[in-house]
Design an enzyme around this catalytic site. Structure first.
Site, PDB file in Angstrom:
ATOM      1  N   ASP A  46      -5.272 -13.292  14.523  1.00  0.00           N
ATOM      2  CA  ASP A  46      -5.972 -12.733  15.260  1.00  0.00           C
ATOM      3  C   ASP A  46      -6.929 -13.582  15.822  1.00  0.00           C
ATOM      4  O   ASP A  46      -7.290 -13.510  17.157  1.00  0.00           O
ATOM      5  CB  ASP A  46      -6.618 -11.657  14.628  1.00  0.00           C
ATOM      6  N   ASP A  62      -2.835   0.578   7.256  1.00  0.00           N
ATOM      7  CA  ASP A  62      -3.908   1.495   6.724  1.00  0.00           C
ATOM      8  C   ASP A  62      -4.900   1.886   7.905  1.00  0.00           C
ATOM      9  O   ASP A  62      -6.117   2.020   7.894  1.00  0.00           O
ATOM     10  CB  ASP A  62      -4.927   0.163   6.073  1.00  0.00           C
ATOM     11  N   ARG A  87       0.674  -1.244  -0.052  1.00  0.00           N
ATOM     12  CA  ARG A  87      -0.122  -0.257  -0.071  1.00  0.00           C
ATOM     13  C   ARG A  87       0.839   1.332   0.080  1.00  0.00           C
ATOM     14  O   ARG A  87       1.230   1.581   0.952  1.00  0.00           O
ATOM     15  CB  ARG A  87      -0.981  -0.137   1.283  1.00  0.00           C
TER      16      ARG A  87
END
Length: 426
Positions: A270, A192, A96
């Site tokens: 996670d 992000d 990104r």
């Protein structure tokens, strides 16, 4: 030890260079007819580009090791071998270029480079993103995850291969922070995320609580139910304990990493963190108003939850001097006594009474739930996230979910005799 690592990387670079030459000069390759070469030219160029990029990554890592021989705010030196007084900001990056937005915010609100050194760990071979990260110079450390090989993924999970790469990257990056750079504490941020003006203040103030209370294992900047209408925006200092691991800007200690690193999962890290075998009954601290907000709609999850929930999360705008507050109320014994008593002291009301504004006071109220389906219908009704992980609802503590409805505090709570989460609630 550093010298040995340096020599190992040099030898590895030579090995790759020899591999490329062997590939180019291999008799079998040369003996192929011209039409074979033409048909496979694109594939060859791609493979060569990957090899060159890999060489560049190794060169950058060698450069990082060379830097460590000089005195620098970030590197090893005689006076700072343990880096115990600094909290590393680990930014997980890949492809990104918009990571500049995340880094700019981190730099804008950071008051001390020594106190909060920034380490950007990049996976993927993506030159545009690499150039963006490098443009920040010595404001940060730029590491590149060297293992770019494809990962063997079970056939039924091929479409989720990105989660396997992310998990591999997390393990490598956290090992760098804790076992190479020797930091005692790290805050993990993905590329992000926007951060709030009091992002650093929040973590600095909660770190002593995390260190003191063995029943805590992380601090998160994120509220899964932090939408504009579901929070008390007039109380940005309000913090909670949560049995649900939130992620999305979270702090952990070296002690916890040492516990986790040897059994780190191949994918879905996670959700793995949310399993009882890892959580072990421990909780995280999380805020009423999120101190992070994601702007990354497109990723490995293909926008899962983004349009429905994530883009509506409210990012705190009013800085709180958390370090001037007494946060000992978050310690387990005090919190359990005060919070649980406050919840079950709140009067029981029905959904209709709440929805139709038939309550004669403005105090907090409680709505009771009994079953998984009962709770799921309530969370959907109020616009809360309705999924469970290992039986734990998002943001819940002792089964209690706190939010606001029509500017009133509401607790979704199990019966007072509740004992533990049911892992079958999925």
């Amino acid at each position: 030890m550093k010298k040995n690592r340096f020599l190992a990387l040099v030898l590895f670079s030579i090995f790759i260079w020899l591999g490329i030459n062997h590939f180019l000069l291999n008799d079998n390759f040369i003996s192929k007819p011209n039409n074979y070469l033409d048909e496979n030219l694109d594939d060859f160029e791609l493979r060569l580009k990957i090899e060159v990029e890999t060489h560049n990554i190794i060169r950058e890592n060698i450069k990082q090791l060379n830097y460590s021989s000089h005195e620098d705010n970030y590197q090893f030196n005689e006076h700072n071998l343990s880096n115990s007084s600094s909290v590393a900001i680990l930014v997980i990056a890949c492809n990104r270029p918009s990571i500049s937005r995340c880094i700019n915010k981190l730099l804008k609100y950071r008051k001390s480079k020594d106190e909060f050194p920034i380490i950007v760990s990049q996976d993927c071979i993506h030159e545009r993103t690499s150039q963006v990260i490098k443009s920040f110079g010595r404001e940060l450390i730029h590491l590149h995850q060297p293992d770019q090989k494809d990962i063997k993924v079970p056939s039924k999970e091929k479409k989720f291969s990105g989660y396997f790469k992310i998990s591999r990257h997390y393990k490598w990056a956290l090992n760098q922070v804790f076992n190479t750079y020797n930091y005692e504490t790290a805050i993990i941020v993905e590329d992000d995320l926007d951060v709030a003006p009091d992002f650093y203040e929040y973590f600095k103030a909660t770190l002593p609580i995390l260190q003191k209370d063995e029943t805590l294992w992380c601090v998160s900047a994120w509220n899964d139910n932090g939408k504009f209408a579901l929070i008390d925006r007039n109380d940005p200092k309000l913090l909670y304990r949560s049995d649900f691991f939130p992620g999305l800007g979270w702090m952990l200690t070296r002690k916890i990493w040492i516990e986790l690193m040897h059994k780190w999962p191949h994918s879905y890290w996670d959700d793995w963190m949310r399993h009882p075998d890892q959580r072990k009954g421990r909780s995280c601290i999380r805020p009423e108003l999120s101190r992070t907000k994601t702007f990354g709609k497109i990723g490995v999850s293909n926008g899962l939850f983004y349009e429905k929930h994530l883009k509506y999360i409210y990012l705190n705008e009013l800085p709180v001097d958390f370090t001037k507050l007494n946060l000992t109320y978050l310690l387990k014994n005090e919190y359990d006594n005060n919070f649980v008593e406050m919840v079950y002291r709140a009067p029981l009301v029905s959904i209709n009474e709440l929805k139709n504004k038939q309550i004669s006071h403005n105090d907090p109220v409680r709505i009771i739930y009994y079953t998984k389906n009962n709770l799921k219908s309530l969370t959907k009704l109020f616009g809360l996230m309705d999924d469970f992980k290992s039986g734990v609802p998002r943001t819940a503590y002792k089964g209690i979910i706190s939010f606001t409805y029509d500017n009133r505090r509401v607790y979704l709570a199990p019966v007072k005799e509740w004992h533990n989460y049911d892992p079958s609630w999925q």
